[in-house]
Structure formats: C-alpha cells, structure tokens
Design a protein around this motif. Sequence first.
Motif, PDB file in Angstrom:
ATOM      1  N   PHE A 382     -70.004 -19.543 -57.859  1.00 18.32           N
ATOM      2  CA  PHE A 382     -71.156 -20.436 -57.702  1.00 18.32           C
ATOM      3  C   PHE A 382     -71.484 -20.699 -56.226  1.00 18.32           C
ATOM      4  O   PHE A 382     -72.636 -20.940 -55.879  1.00 18.32           O
ATOM      5  N   LEU A 383     -70.472 -20.605 -55.337  1.00 18.98           N
ATOM      6  CA  LEU A 383     -70.776 -20.742 -53.920  1.00 18.98           C
ATOM      7  C   LEU A 383     -71.590 -19.547 -53.420  1.00 18.98           C
ATOM      8  O   LEU A 383     -72.480 -19.696 -52.571  1.00 18.98           O
ATOM      9  N   LYS A 384     -71.298 -18.359 -53.948  1.00 22.69           N
ATOM     10  CA  LYS A 384     -72.102 -17.188 -53.587  1.00 22.69           C
ATOM     11  C   LYS A 384     -73.534 -17.353 -54.086  1.00 22.69           C
ATOM     12  O   LYS A 384     -74.497 -17.030 -53.376  1.00 22.69           O
ATOM     13  N   SER A 390     -77.712 -13.184 -51.802  1.00 26.40           N
ATOM     14  CA  SER A 390     -78.085 -11.782 -51.575  1.00 26.40           C
ATOM     15  C   SER A 390     -76.997 -10.825 -52.058  1.00 26.40           C
ATOM     16  O   SER A 390     -77.278  -9.655 -52.347  1.00 26.40           O
ATOM     17  N   GLU A 391     -75.748 -11.319 -52.163  1.00 31.27           N
ATOM     18  CA  GLU A 391     -74.683 -10.461 -52.679  1.00 31.27           C
ATOM     19  C   GLU A 391     -74.919 -10.084 -54.135  1.00 31.27           C
ATOM     20  O   GLU A 391     -74.364  -9.098 -54.626  1.00 31.27           O
ATOM     21  N   LEU A 396     -72.842  -5.037 -59.272  1.00 27.03           N
ATOM     22  CA  LEU A 396     -71.523  -5.631 -59.445  1.00 27.03           C
ATOM     23  C   LEU A 396     -71.147  -6.458 -58.218  1.00 27.03           C
ATOM     24  O   LEU A 396     -71.346  -6.026 -57.081  1.00 27.03           O
ATOM     25  N   VAL A 397     -70.588  -7.645 -58.474  1.00 28.69           N
ATOM     26  CA  VAL A 397     -70.166  -8.550 -57.396  1.00 28.69           C
ATOM     27  C   VAL A 397     -68.661  -8.761 -57.519  1.00 28.69           C
ATOM     28  O   VAL A 397     -68.197  -9.340 -58.504  1.00 28.69           O
ATOM     29  N   ALA A 442     -72.757  -9.402 -64.032  1.00 29.40           N
ATOM     30  CA  ALA A 442     -72.626  -9.289 -62.573  1.00 29.40           C
ATOM     31  C   ALA A 442     -71.209  -8.988 -62.140  1.00 29.40           C
ATOM     32  O   ALA A 442     -70.987  -8.546 -61.017  1.00 29.40           O
ATOM     33  N   PHE A 443     -70.225  -9.198 -63.047  1.00 33.30           N
ATOM     34  CA  PHE A 443     -68.826  -9.071 -62.645  1.00 33.30           C
ATOM     35  C   PHE A 443     -68.063  -7.998 -63.410  1.00 33.30           C
ATOM     36  O   PHE A 443     -66.915  -7.723 -63.085  1.00 33.30           O
TER      37      PHE A 443
END
Length: 951
Positions: A382-384, A390-391, A396-397, A442-443
């Motif tokens: 959540f901080l990202k 933009s990440e 995939l993050v 996303a993960f």
Amino acid sequence: YRLQATGKCIIFVKRIIVAKSLAYILRSLKSLKFWKCEFLVGCHGGKESMSRGKMNAIVERFSSGEVNLLVATNVAEEGLDIQTCCLVVRFDLPETIASFIQSRGRARMTISEYVFLVERGNEREEKLLNDFMAGEDIMNKEITSRTANETFDDLEEVNYKVDSTGASINTGCSVSLVHRYCDKLPRDKYFTPSPKFYYIDDLNGTICRIILPPNAPLRQVDGLPCSSKDEAKRNACLKACKELHERGALTDYLLPDIDSRRKIGSATHHSEYSSNHVEDESSREELYEMLVPAALRRSWSNDDTNINLHFYYIRFVPKPKDRQYRMFGLFIKNPLPQEAESLKVDLHLTHGRIVETTLTPQGMATFDKEKIMLAQNFQEMFLKIILDRSEFYSDLVPLGKCIASQDCSSKSYLLLPVIEKLYEGYKTIDWTTVRCCLTSPAFIDVSATCEKAPCCTSDKLQLLNGSVNEADVVNSLVFTPHNNLFFFVDGILYETNANSCYKRSESYAEYYRDREHLNNLCGHIDMMFHIKFSYPEQPFLKAKRLFECRNLLHNRVQANTEAREQVEHFVELPPELCSLKIVGFSKDIGSTLSLLPSLMHRMENLLVAIELKEVLSSSFPEASEIRADHILEALTTEKCLERLSLERFEVLGDSFLKYAVSRHSFLTYEAFDEGQLTRRRSSIVNNSNLYELAIAKKLQVYIRDELFDPTQFFALGRPCKMVCNIGTESVIHQRENENLNIAAEGRNFRCTKSHHWLHRKTIADVVEALVGAFLVENGFKAAIAFLRWIGISVDFDVSNIYRVWESSDSNLSLISSLNINELEEILGYTFRCKGLLLQAFVHASYNKHSGGCYQKLEFLGDAVLEYLITSYLYSVFPELKPGQITDLRSITVNNNSFANVAVWRSLHKYLMKDARSLDEAINKFESFILLSDLEKDLIEEPACPKVYPLH
C-alpha cells in the motif's frame, strides 16, 4: 614605507562615509597593493556604524599585522598602542588641540612621521595648524620648566592591584580613571555624568571629597588628609577606584566597561569578520540530524517463531460523515507512552472537512512467521500504491525486497486493516483482506486468476488482462494503461455500456472512437488512439480515481470555517480498457490510507516531544507536569504550516526571559549601572547565546522545521534510498547557491540520517518557546527550572531584596520634598519601602541628595511592564497572532503613552530634577497635552521627553 615590512599607518578622517570610501579606493589601487587596508569607525554612528565586535576584530588584525593601513575616525585617536606604527596622516585636520596631540600619539615608533593634508592657499587651515603646534610648544615648555619639585618630594605613589588579573593603578592614574568611569555612565540630553570634587581643611592637611553622579553605585568618597589639593584629589580618586572595583562597577582589569572582558579574547574571533562582509549569525543555516523516536525504532526478527506486537486501534470520525473509512490498527514492538496513546489529531480535508483520529489500546497481537511476512508485504504494497504507484505500471510488482534492505535506524511498525468480532467484542487483523490483496494479479502470474479466453457469462467481465469475475472486480484497484491512471471500482453500472448516451447524441463508443487526445487531471495531454470496443454490451464500471497523497496536517482554512459535505466523484470506465491490479483493495481502504502518513508523522513528532520531556524530567521534576503536546507546539515552527506552532509561546517566553534576567541582574549586581545591566541582559537573552546553550543541550535534534511532504514519508516497506554517510553527506546536502539558482525544495530531500537545515535563530526561538510552554503549564517555578537546565541562572537570594530596600533608605532625605501620601493616593498603592518610591521620581540630573536615581528602576520596570502586557494579551485574547500581540504591546508600552498618562495623572509634577532644559521640555509637552483636539491639529506636537517616571 614599502621597505618597512612591519610598518603601519593610520589615516584620520572626520566622517564615516569618507573612511569607507577612502579605504575602498586604497584597496583598489594596484600600486598600493603592499598596503592591506581596512576602515575603523565607531559603534554609535547610526546605520553607518559597525558593531563593537567587528571594531575589536579590526584592531586585533591591525595589531597582528594582518592589516597595516587603517582609515579611521576619531574613535582611534585614543587607546591604540601599536609600537610599529610609523606614519600618521591627518586627511582631515583635527578640531581641537587634544585631538591633535592624541592622534599624533598613535605614531609609536621612534622614527615616525605625522603628516597633515592642508588645502593650498587656505590661510584658515594653516593658522589652525600653527596654533596647534604653538599650543603644544607652550605645554612642553611648561612641563620642562617646572620648579616646584619640592611639593612632590615626599609623595609616594600608592598602588592598588587586582591579584586575579595583575591589573593595577596608582594615584597618578586614578583621577583619569574616575573621570572615564563617570563618562561611561548612562546619560541623556538633559544630564552629563561627571564627578565633583570638594576640599575640606583638616588639622592634618587637606581632604578631598568626591561626589559621584546619582547613577553611580556609591555617591561619596572621602580621601585621607594630604599636604596639597592635588595629592588629596589623587588619594580620594584611588580610594574611589578601589571601592568601585570591590563593588563590581570596575572590572578585574580596572576598566569601567563590562564589554572590556571580551576585548581580551577577541583575537580568537576576528576571523568571523571580513573586510567587506559580516555574516548575520541569526540567519546562518546549519545541517543537523532530526531525532527518530526510540519507540518507533525497535524492530523484530523475521526468524522468530512468534512475534508479539502492541496493538492500537485507529478510530476515524469524519465531520461531516460523508465518507466511509476502513478500520485500521497500528502494531508496534514497544508500547506507546501514555500521552501517545491518548493522541488526538484533526486531519484536514477540502471544504473545511476534518477527520478526527484517536488511538485505543487493544492489547497484544501475535504473529507467526507467515503472518509477519504477509503483514510486511501488505504494508509495502500500500505504500507503493499511495506514494510510488509508477511501479504498478508493469504487470508484476515484486514484494519483500525492501524489507530485507531496511536500515536498522528506520521506523518499524505495521499498519493493517482490522475487523471487529461482533460477538467476542474485540478487534483483530483482517487477514482475509490482506491475503486477497497479496494474491492479486499485480503480484502473481495473471493466468492464475484471469482467463485469457473471452467469456460471455453474465457474472464475468472482460478486462485487459483477461476474463474476471464481477465479484473480484468490485472493491478492487484497476489500472488504465491508455492514460496511466488508477481507479477504485465501487460497483457495476448494469444500465450503462458502450452504446449508452455519453453527451447529447454521442455514445460512449463514438466518444472513445473519435477521441484523439485527453487532458488528464494533472494538466498533461495524453494521446488517445481510435478505440473500437470488442465488447460493447459489457456494463461499465463505477470508478473513483486513486488519490494523490497530501499533507493533511496543513492548515488549509481558517479555524472557524464551517465544514461542508463533498459529493464523491465517480467516472464510468469501460472494463476492457482496465487491467485488474489489486483485488479487495476498495475505495474505503484507499480513503483510510490517504490519512495514515499524516497521522504517523504527527505521532512521530509527538513521540519526539515525549522523549524531550523525559530528558527534562530526569533533570528537574517540574518537567514531568507539562503536557507533551505543549512541548511539541514549542518545537514546531511556522514553516510546518500546521495548526500548532511555537510563535505564541515564543512571544510569551521572550518577555518572561527578559523579565527574569532583568530581575536577577537588578538584585544581584548592585554596582552595575543601567547600561551595564542592559548589556548583561542582552548578552544572555540574545539569539547567539540562546543558540549556543541549546546546541550544548542537543535541543536541535528535537526541532520540527519542515512542511510535511508525503513523498518523503518512510516506514517499514518503504526505506529511504538517500544513503547518507561521511562520503555522501556534502553531496546530498549542498548549501543553497543563489548563483547556481538551485531550487530550495531540492535541499529538503530526507536522507537516512534525517538531516535538515536549521537557522540559528530558529534554534534560539525554540528555547524561548519552551520557556513560554513551561510558564503557561506550571508557572514561574517551572519556567525558571527550565532556564536553569538550559544554562541561564535567574535564581536570587531573598536577602538581596532586603539589601535593595536598605540601600534605598539613602533616598529618605527627600521625604520632605515630596508629599508621599498624596502620591500613593494617586497611584492607588501604599508602599512598604518609601525609599524606592522616592528614587523612582529622581532624575539623574538631581544631585542634591545622597541617594540614587530612577535609571536602574526603569531598567527593571521596563521588563516587568513588557512581560505583564504580553501575558495579559496572551491570556485574554487567545486568537491573537504573535505579530498582533507584539503590535498591541508596542502601542501600550511606549514613551508617548506613558507621558500622556503621567501628565493626566499629574505624576510629572513630582519629578525631581535639576536641568532647566528638562523643565522647559516637560512644560512644553504638558501644555500640548492639555490642549483640545482642535488646537492640537493646528500646531506641531513637541518631542516627548523620556523622563516620565512610569517605568
């Protein structure tokens, strides 16, 4: 003279501007480059004068040879003893024979020259110069032809020596020292202090009686009987010098000026002054670390089987209730101090809306290895999203890498969604939401959750990254690559699709097909290619754009602004333009996350204030009674733009500090005159001294002096990447260079050591603000205890009060000159010590009694009045800004106001004085005050004589 390596020259001029201009010209001439030129002017010349410190530094540089050509006004005619000075030039002729002799005396070398610049053909100047030389010849002849040697055959020179410094004086020099001391006493336009000598015939010889001015610490000195008046005068003066030194009126160097002590060591400071520039110390910025509170620094090991963290429920109450917020909890290794547990913060939204935020302890929460990893990854996620989104542009993050690289000094806490167990009556972590978010497309591999093949079932939607269940899309976060924006999906618009009407007769399909560019909300233009929907019958998504994280501590509106509800703004999104990113990441979670950085920033600052409170409490018990939020207010500057700042505390603390130091000096330094007391107070309360005291106590690490920038918010999962060490510090934190036009905001990037730039004055202001905070919370005792801790002693012995009362009895000889009862009736107060009341009405020109004058009482009264008025305005008008308090105080505490009151209450009639010009000035002012307003408009207001006894 260029052949004399150690030779020095002084050029005397009359005017300051001539000294500056001539020095500039001489420095500019390449042919005179062997002369290292500087100018020297006095410290009482108004705007063109120089500080006493710079004067001392220039003299030291001239003495050491760093400067060998000095362009000076008459301030250098006396006192300069430079043995290698071989040339004195009078650019302007001396005005008196004393000036003629003194300036020539600066040429100390055996072979030296005294040069005059005289206008050719100017007979007046030539005559003046001849008269000076003739007068000098007469004095020299008188000295060499004296025949009365027998008068002094039996005269033995008596010395008085100060053992601590070795300074000594004999009878021959004592007369000039008494005169010099009197000349340094405070004066005004109606009074010039000077000693008076009276001679009394005695059986054993002549006795000299010295009467010193009323503002001297002793009024009368009688010498021993001597055979001549001259000898008696010298004897009495030496006795006076001894008594003045014993009382502290003369320094241990037997000098009258309290600043003389500084001149001895001024050579070590002269480097601070250059020939062209003296830096304003108060505006200098220096780099300091900011303290990260210990409560947030204690981390845990991911290798532990079970990790126990303290759990605090964060309660959000919106006003008005126009938003829903998910429940969140704070999880931390160390328990929060009690004052941090009771933290209440108003977070300010647009349109005057606020969210009241509080903490409630919920006991302990236990994490196993799996859960601690889930919690850390959720926070990183959540901080990202809110700060580094933009990440998430990529498919995939990765998560977990930031945790491994987290610095040991970083803040270690977790912020997680919680739910309430309805029947059990307690709150627990919402692991379902955490796992749902972390197993999103996303993960992990998108094929695990999305079907690539088209699916036309009613409960599925076709997104960019495949076919997804409607239930997974609602309350999730999606990404629209065509404009790089993120949206929370709040629902499905079953009645809206690509064929629905968008604007007028245009459908959504036509809008997206014909649109070629789009102005996004950031003001940029994003190109839009012609889009043809593959699934036009598919219902649109009801979406809300992901917020930009803002500083919610910022005081955006006035305190009395009425809050207004704000309708949430939603847009219609075609599903096939959206890529599913985080499942279960609803807008309610997003709304809550927008609050957390500001909340934790305030929590961090409060914990810093609590740590300072603990440091202070270990030194003096009164500190334990002050509220930590008041300490935080005293540590927070106006630059932070929050609803709390140190400015009101600072105004109050400044006036109390001045009063406390004035009271201590008045009672402790009996022999100091008003000027010495003022200089001593100034040396203590000035910003430079307060700064040095604060640095010695490491107060600078607690100060908060920067506007909170969410992009500089770092926590577990988002470590600071600006690594600061000895090798990189100077590069990261470059001083602002006006020539290079470096942007100021570029200097505020947070580094791993939390460095920031602080003005010296800011640090001094914090000291005054803390004095004000202790004063408001716990009164005089706590404020004085803090001053004692910081290094300013304002305690005094009660016996000093009785000593002042006793010494004021010398004024009782005036009791027949004033109607005390009538005066007390006007003042509405009956004085226990009548001598002080009498002294308050004695001007320094009145020398017909054995007591003192009102100057020292004025010194104390001025500080008392300033504090009382400031305290009254601070307490009665809590909405007044610091500048308004200062302005109102200036209107109230000024000479004209006091003079008007004194005339209307007839207090000026009791003033004892012995100066005709003062009588005339008072009568003129009184006549003007008693005129009608119409008559006052017709004449010019006379100057107000600063002698009215209201201080």
